[in-house]
Design a protein around this motif. Structure first.
Motif, PDB file in Angstrom:
ATOM      1  N   ASN A  68      39.893  51.199  53.009  1.00  0.00           N
ATOM      2  CA  ASN A  68      40.183  52.302  52.478  1.00  0.00           C
ATOM      3  C   ASN A  68      39.312  52.968  52.238  1.00  0.00           C
ATOM      4  OD1 ASN A  68      42.493  52.353  52.427  1.00  0.00           O
ATOM      5  ND2 ASN A  68      43.206  51.446  50.647  1.00  0.00           N
ATOM      6  N   PHE A  69      37.824  52.630  51.377  1.00  0.00           N
ATOM      7  CA  PHE A  69      36.260  53.669  51.222  1.00  0.00           C
ATOM      8  C   PHE A  69      35.426  52.949  52.349  1.00  0.00           C
ATOM      9  CE2 PHE A  69      39.361  52.764  47.427  1.00  0.00           C
ATOM     10  CZ  PHE A  69      40.024  54.931  47.911  1.00  0.00           C
ATOM     11  N   PRO A  70      34.899  53.196  52.941  1.00  0.00           N
ATOM     12  CA  PRO A  70      34.530  52.914  53.915  1.00  0.00           C
ATOM     13  C   PRO A  70      32.838  53.104  53.130  1.00  0.00           C
ATOM     14  CG  PRO A  70      35.451  54.707  55.095  1.00  0.00           C
ATOM     15  CD  PRO A  70      36.157  53.953  54.298  1.00  0.00           C
ATOM     16  N   ASP A  71      32.474  53.846  52.985  1.00  0.00           N
ATOM     17  CA  ASP A  71      31.339  54.118  51.891  1.00  0.00           C
ATOM     18  C   ASP A  71      31.319  53.190  50.563  1.00  0.00           C
ATOM     19  OD1 ASP A  71      33.716  55.292  50.383  1.00  0.00           O
ATOM     20  OD2 ASP A  71      32.459  57.373  50.225  1.00  0.00           O
ATOM     21  N   THR A  72      32.074  52.763  50.803  1.00  0.00           N
ATOM     22  CA  THR A  72      31.820  51.497  49.762  1.00  0.00           C
ATOM     23  C   THR A  72      30.580  51.115  49.365  1.00  0.00           C
ATOM     24  OG1 THR A  72      33.004  49.507  47.843  1.00  0.00           O
ATOM     25  CG2 THR A  72      33.293  49.588  50.669  1.00  0.00           C
ATOM     26  N   LYS A  73      30.115  51.407  47.830  1.00  0.00           N
ATOM     27  CA  LYS A  73      28.838  50.200  47.509  1.00  0.00           C
ATOM     28  C   LYS A  73      29.183  49.179  47.029  1.00  0.00           C
ATOM     29  CE  LYS A  73      26.183  52.971  50.205  1.00  0.00           C
ATOM     30  NZ  LYS A  73      25.454  53.132  51.314  1.00  0.00           N
ATOM     31  N   LEU A  74      30.287  48.023  47.134  1.00  0.00           N
ATOM     32  CA  LEU A  74      30.614  47.390  46.319  1.00  0.00           C
ATOM     33  C   LEU A  74      29.951  45.960  46.525  1.00  0.00           C
ATOM     34  CD1 LEU A  74      33.461  46.835  44.695  1.00  0.00           C
ATOM     35  CD2 LEU A  74      34.097  45.041  46.752  1.00  0.00           C
ATOM     36  N   PHE A  75      29.032  45.405  47.472  1.00  0.00           N
ATOM     37  CA  PHE A  75      28.219  44.813  47.518  1.00  0.00           C
ATOM     38  C   PHE A  75      27.335  44.776  47.056  1.00  0.00           C
ATOM     39  CE2 PHE A  75      32.220  44.124  49.875  1.00  0.00           C
ATOM     40  CZ  PHE A  75      32.199  42.857  49.602  1.00  0.00           C
ATOM     41  N   THR A  76      26.576  45.784  45.906  1.00  0.00           N
ATOM     42  CA  THR A  76      25.188  46.219  46.305  1.00  0.00           C
ATOM     43  C   THR A  76      25.359  45.890  45.399  1.00  0.00           C
ATOM     44  OG1 THR A  76      25.903  48.361  45.495  1.00  0.00           O
ATOM     45  CG2 THR A  76      24.826  47.951  47.562  1.00  0.00           C
ATOM     46  N   GLY A  77      26.224  44.694  43.805  1.00  0.00           N
ATOM     47  CA  GLY A  77      25.936  44.526  42.409  1.00  0.00           C
ATOM     48  C   GLY A  77      26.877  43.618  42.136  1.00  0.00           C
ATOM     49  N   LYS A  78      27.766  43.256  40.844  1.00  0.00           N
ATOM     50  CA  LYS A  78      28.700  42.507  41.059  1.00  0.00           C
ATOM     51  C   LYS A  78      29.984  42.691  40.160  1.00  0.00           C
ATOM     52  CE  LYS A  78      25.126  38.948  39.726  1.00  0.00           C
ATOM     53  NZ  LYS A  78      24.300  37.469  38.998  1.00  0.00           N
ATOM     54  N   SER A  79      31.035  41.117  40.416  1.00  0.00           N
ATOM     55  CA  SER A  79      32.038  41.700  40.170  1.00  0.00           C
ATOM     56  C   SER A  79      31.862  41.053  38.996  1.00  0.00           C
ATOM     57  CB  SER A  79      33.124  41.520  40.760  1.00  0.00           C
ATOM     58  OG  SER A  79      34.409  41.593  40.350  1.00  0.00           O
ATOM     59  N   LEU A  80      32.381  42.202  37.968  1.00  0.00           N
ATOM     60  CA  LEU A  80      32.741  41.330  36.451  1.00  0.00           C
ATOM     61  C   LEU A  80      34.540  41.036  36.278  1.00  0.00           C
ATOM     62  CD1 LEU A  80      32.055  43.031  32.820  1.00  0.00           C
ATOM     63  CD2 LEU A  80      34.571  41.814  33.517  1.00  0.00           C
ATOM     64  N   SER A  81      34.610  40.241  35.606  1.00  0.00           N
ATOM     65  CA  SER A  81      36.049  39.216  35.940  1.00  0.00           C
ATOM     66  C   SER A  81      36.074  38.861  34.273  1.00  0.00           C
ATOM     67  CB  SER A  81      36.586  38.721  36.815  1.00  0.00           C
ATOM     68  OG  SER A  81      35.394  37.560  36.753  1.00  0.00           O
ATOM     69  N   ILE A  82      37.655  38.598  34.023  1.00  0.00           N
ATOM     70  CA  ILE A  82      37.996  38.444  32.301  1.00  0.00           C
ATOM     71  C   ILE A  82      38.735  36.889  33.014  1.00  0.00           C
ATOM     72  CG2 ILE A  82      39.041  38.606  30.761  1.00  0.00           C
ATOM     73  CD1 ILE A  82      38.235  41.451  30.489  1.00  0.00           C
ATOM     74  N   GLY A  83      38.262  35.430  33.148  1.00  0.00           N
ATOM     75  CA  GLY A  83      39.163  34.543  32.936  1.00  0.00           C
ATOM     76  C   GLY A  83      39.946  34.118  31.862  1.00  0.00           C
ATOM     77  N   GLY A  84      40.271  32.734  32.077  1.00  0.00           N
ATOM     78  CA  GLY A  84      41.530  32.830  31.295  1.00  0.00           C
ATOM     79  C   GLY A  84      40.490  31.484  30.689  1.00  0.00           C
ATOM     80  N   THR A  85      40.851  30.026  30.005  1.00  0.00           N
ATOM     81  CA  THR A  85      40.740  28.694  29.811  1.00  0.00           C
ATOM     82  C   THR A  85      41.467  27.849  30.297  1.00  0.00           C
ATOM     83  OG1 THR A  85      42.049  28.549  27.920  1.00  0.00           O
ATOM     84  CG2 THR A  85      41.234  29.888  27.234  1.00  0.00           C
ATOM     85  N   LEU A  86      40.517  26.217  29.971  1.00  0.00           N
ATOM     86  CA  LEU A  86      40.803  25.033  30.485  1.00  0.00           C
ATOM     87  C   LEU A  86      41.170  24.699  29.542  1.00  0.00           C
ATOM     88  CD1 LEU A  86      38.936  24.869  33.833  1.00  0.00           C
ATOM     89  CD2 LEU A  86      40.876  25.714  34.083  1.00  0.00           C
ATOM     90  N   GLU A  87      42.074  22.791  30.456  1.00  0.00           N
ATOM     91  CA  GLU A  87      42.570  22.335  29.070  1.00  0.00           C
ATOM     92  C   GLU A  87      42.876  21.052  29.893  1.00  0.00           C
ATOM     93  OE1 GLU A  87      47.350  22.967  28.031  1.00  0.00           O
ATOM     94  OE2 GLU A  87      45.576  24.292  27.069  1.00  0.00           O
TER      95      GLU A  87
END
Length: 506
Positions: A135-154
């Motif tokens: 949808n957005f071929p002009d993207t520069k998405l992969f020039t930086g990082k993705s921030l993701s908020i994860g959960g926890t493991l037990e």
């Protein structure tokens, strides 16, 4: 980085042909999925108990296999959690996604198989990016990082000495990501999987605020908390002063509408993009595939076979159940799923309305147990979110959370009402006007509510309380439910939650 960005964009676009295939051949793809699931599980304990050897077509399946909710399916899950294999799925199950649900105080443990990780959860993430770059071929998405908020493991609570582990589905996914995906994300895995939520937000903020973040993936509520802390630490006016190359927020779990104005304030750019996903512990079900639409594309080659219960049938002892081919546009349906994670005819508790059947697109309309129907008004989450969003748009207010419940008749002369607690990031000038606007919109979008409100026949105007900042977070913490997979119940037909919250306001 530009070369890497171009290469990664090309890689992700390669999936588009398969997405187009299930868009144009939905029923055929669902039939192939159904046959594959039955064939794979014929010799499991579940398959033997419910005579999978006699299932040749969907009609056989619907007759031989009953409907399940978590409580009725739990014995199969618990047997698997104790270490027994080949119960609900033929391959070994080593992970369980922990979820409290939104209406139960007890934890639920959803099996996560290698197949559901690869063919559902990971595929969903890949397809999300594939559709975005298309949808957005002009993207520069992969020039930086993705921030993701994860959960926890037990540890697995039913077999703590075993190798199987449990945790929020986001944590299970992060723990198993390939190395290239780990490199492309922030914060560190150790920080992302921290258990103590307040400390986790603080460490995430400090780790990520100096990164080149180009995308964020997460739940709006917790993302707001993180972004606000980063602004405090950086003494910045808005998040683009911290991350000038940020271009997209991939969001899910709660409706985005009520948070839209707040995100516009945090990220004041007309170029900022927002893309909705519908993923849960049980699977990845939908992605917004059109940039200027709030409809979600139903994902059909993910190892999930879908069935639907019309909501007018929901409370019946033997409700009518239909396959995807029989759904109608505009009707409210509860979802049933059969999956490569070992769930069979399982009620996930969500409701949807289809907006199109060519291809199959839909909107999430609410929860089967998340509604107010104390006076025959049948208000669902979709109605509530529309009312909140409208009132915010009209007043410039911004919210972070809300819940509502009925006020029942006290005597023969009294009237009922809906009581709301709303936590604002930016309060309206007049709470009374905000309440009137909400009430007006509810009457507009729900004819049953409007009928009960006519001349205050059964319902008087809704009651609105402004909660102090941090109240809902404190309430979740008090119940031991801080974390990405835990959400404030939007609507409840009982006063259990709202009374607890109101008591904390005293």
């Amino acid at each position: 980085m530009e070369v890497l960005n171009s290469f990664m964009t090309w890689i992700f676009k390669s999936r588009l042909g398969q997405i187009d295939y299930f868009r144009h051949n939905p029923i055929q793809v669902q039939e192939e999925t159904f046959q594959s699931l039955i064939e794979a599980s014929r010799k499991t304990e579940f398959g033997k108990q419910f005579h999978f050897d006699q299932i040749k077509a969907y009609q056989d399946f619907s007759k031989l296999v009953p409907l399940f909710d978590y409580e009725t399916f739990k014995p199969f899950i618990e047997k698997t959690m104790t270490g027994k294999q080949n119960v609900i799925w033929p391959t070994e199950i080593e992970w369980f996604a922990k979820s409290s649900g939104t209406t139960s105080s007890r934890s639920k443990y959803i099996p996560v198989t290698e197949e559901s990780l690869e063919e559902c959860h990971y595929k969903g993430g890949k397809d999300m990016v594939s559709l975005y770059v298309n949808n957005f071929p002009d993207t520069k998405l992969f020039t930086g990082k993705s921030l993701s908020i994860g959960g926890t493991l037990e540890k697995n609570p039913l077999n703590p000495q075993g190798t199987a582990r449990a945790g929020d589905v986001s944590a299970v996914i992060m723990q198993n990501l390939p190395i290239w995906a780990q490199i492309a994300r922030t914060p560190s895995l150790e920080t992302a999987l921290m258990g103590e939520w307040e400390a986790k937000i603080e460490k995430m903020a400090r780790e990520t605020m100096n990164e080149n973040v180009t995308s964020i993936a997460g739940v709006p509520t917790w993302t707001i908390v993180l972004l606000q802390r980063i602004l405090e630490l950086k003494k910045a006016k808005h998040i683009l002063e911290v991350w000038p190359n940020l271009e997209v927020f991939f969001h899910g779990a709660v409706a985005f509408g009520p948070y839209r104005n707040l995100f516009k304030e945090l990220i004041p750019s007309e170029k900022m993009r927002y893309m909705e996903t519908y993923n849960a512990s049980e699977g990845f079900f939908g992605i917004q595939d059109q940039p200027h639409s709030d409809e979600l594309l139903l994902l059909l080659d993910y190892g999930i076979f879908y069935e639907f219960i019309p909501m007018e049938e929901w409370d019946k002892e033997s409700p009518k159940v239909i396959p995807l081919s029989d759904v109608e546009v505009g009707k409210n349906y509860a979802i049933l799923i059969t999956t490569n994670g070992g769930l069979w005819r399982y009620k996930i508790g969500d409701t949807v309305k289809f907006t199109s059947t060519q291809p199959y697109r839909f909107r999430i309309s609410g929860r089967t147990k998340h509604f107010i129907n104390a006076f025959g008004e049948e208000v669902i989450v979709e109605n509530a979110e529309a009312a909140i969003e409208y009132a915010c748009e009209q007043t410039g207010a911004m919210i972070s959370n809300f819940t509502a419940a009925p006020v029942y008749f006290e005597d023969s002369q009294s009237k009922g009402a809906h009581e709301w607690v709303v936590e604002f990031q930016k309060e309206p000038e007049s709470l009374e006007q905000f309440a009137k606007l909400m009430d007006q919109k509810l009457r507009e979008v729900n004819s049953d509510y409007d009928a009960k409100r006519h001349k205050d026949l059964a319902l008087r105007q809704l009651i609105l309380h402004a909660a102090p900042h941090g109240l809902f977070e404190a309430w979740l913490g008090k119940k031991g439910k801080l974390g990405g997979q835990h959400k404030v119940p939007r609507l409840s037909n009982s006063r259990e939650y709202i009374d607890e919250i109101l008591e904390m306001m005293l």
